[in-house]
Design an enzyme around this catalytic site. Structure first.
Site: not given
Ligand code: IPE
Ligand code: IPE
Ligand code: MG
Length: 244
Positions: A26, A30-31, A43, A72, A77, A137
């Site tokens: 996750d 934000r990065w 991403h 899921t 988004r 692995l």
């Molecule tokens: C969880 O992260 C899903 C993945 C890392 C693929 P999200 O960013 O979707 O989760 P929430 O919305 O913060 O709970």
């Molecule tokens: C995790 O990064 C990757 C996916 C959920 C696909 P995020 O896209 O959720 O990143 P943040 O949480 O918005 O920073």
């Molecule tokens: Mg996230």
């Protein structure tokens, strides 16, 4: 895997290496935001980081790694982000599978097939078949994955198989999950500071140890993985029993 660089600092050996580690990758968005970049750049950096963490996991002797790549719920988004993620994921499959195969990685996909574009489904299936006999692995990629959907799918299969109610126990359910045949996850790591499970391995994580780091996923490196393993070694797993 690629040999460790000689300049690398030593990591004191740990007495317990978890058999199965899950990572909620996750913080890509934000990065990117912190650098004034579009979310998709985050991403891309996140997918690039996978290679580094995979190598580190293999160096530390972690046998099974499950990574949460797309939930899921992530379909909700904006279309541009979803399409971008699908594209980045497909590029990763195109570029990395041969290398992963050479390095002894067994690739698996956990999650629903439906909604994943057919071309990507075909590529994933081919990669899974190509790498099925590798044992360095196991890399389980959770894509279009949800823990609740996984349980729904297990219940459907159990009913379709005609298994009588009296015969249903925890093993029967576990054997119908996407992770059938793999041990429960021992350690779940979540990057970017959120203290929630977000529908990841909710059955398999019943007695997992959880570790959260504020580091965003694209910055999570071998040192960070080692820190998580050190924390795991300091935990006392009791499984509901009394301490030794
Ligand atoms: C969880 O992260 C899903 C993945 C890392 C693929 P999200 O960013 O979707 O989760 P929430 O919305 O913060 O709970
Ligand atoms: C995790 O990064 C990757 C996916 C959920 C696909 P995020 O896209 O959720 O990143 P943040 O949480 O918005 O920073
Ligand atoms: Mg996230």
């Amino acid at each position: 895997m690629v040999p460790e660089s000689t300049a690398e600092k030593p990591y004191p050996p740990l007495s317990h290496i978890p058999a199965h580690v899950g990572i909620i990758m996750d913080g890509n968005g934000r990065w990117a935001k912190a650098r004034g970049l579009p979310r998709l750049a985050g991403h891309r950096a996140g997918v690039d980081n996978l290679r580094r963490v995979l190598r580190a996991a293999a160096d530390f002797g972690i046998p099974i790694l499950t990574i949460y790549a797309f939930s899921t719920e992530n379909w909700g988004r904006p279309e541009e982000e979803v399409q971008g993620l699908l594209r980045i994921f497909e590029q990763m499959v195109d570029r990395e599978v041969a290398k992963l195969h050479r390095e002894g990685v067994q690739l698996r996909h956990i999650g629903r097939q439906e909604r994943i574009p057919e071309r990507l489904q075909r590529k994933v299936k081919k990669a899974v078949e190509l790498t099925r006999d590798n044992h360095r692995l196991v890399l389980n990629v959770a894509f279009n994955y949800g823990g609740r959907t996984e349980i729904v799918d297990a219940v459907r299969q159990i009913i379709e198989a005609g298994i009588p109610a009296a015969e249903i126990d925890e093993d029967v359910i576990a054997n119908h999950l996407y992770t059938a045949g793999l041990p429960d996850v021992d350690l779940v790591i979540r990057t970017s500071g959120e203290m929630r499970v977000s529908n990841f391995l909710i059955w398999q994580g019943a007695y997992a140890e959880y570790y959260v780091t504020p580091t965003y996923w694209p910055d999570f490196d071998k040192d960070e993985l080692y820190k998580a393993l050190v924390a795991y070694n300091q935990r006392e797993r009791r499984f509901g029993l009394l301490p030794e």
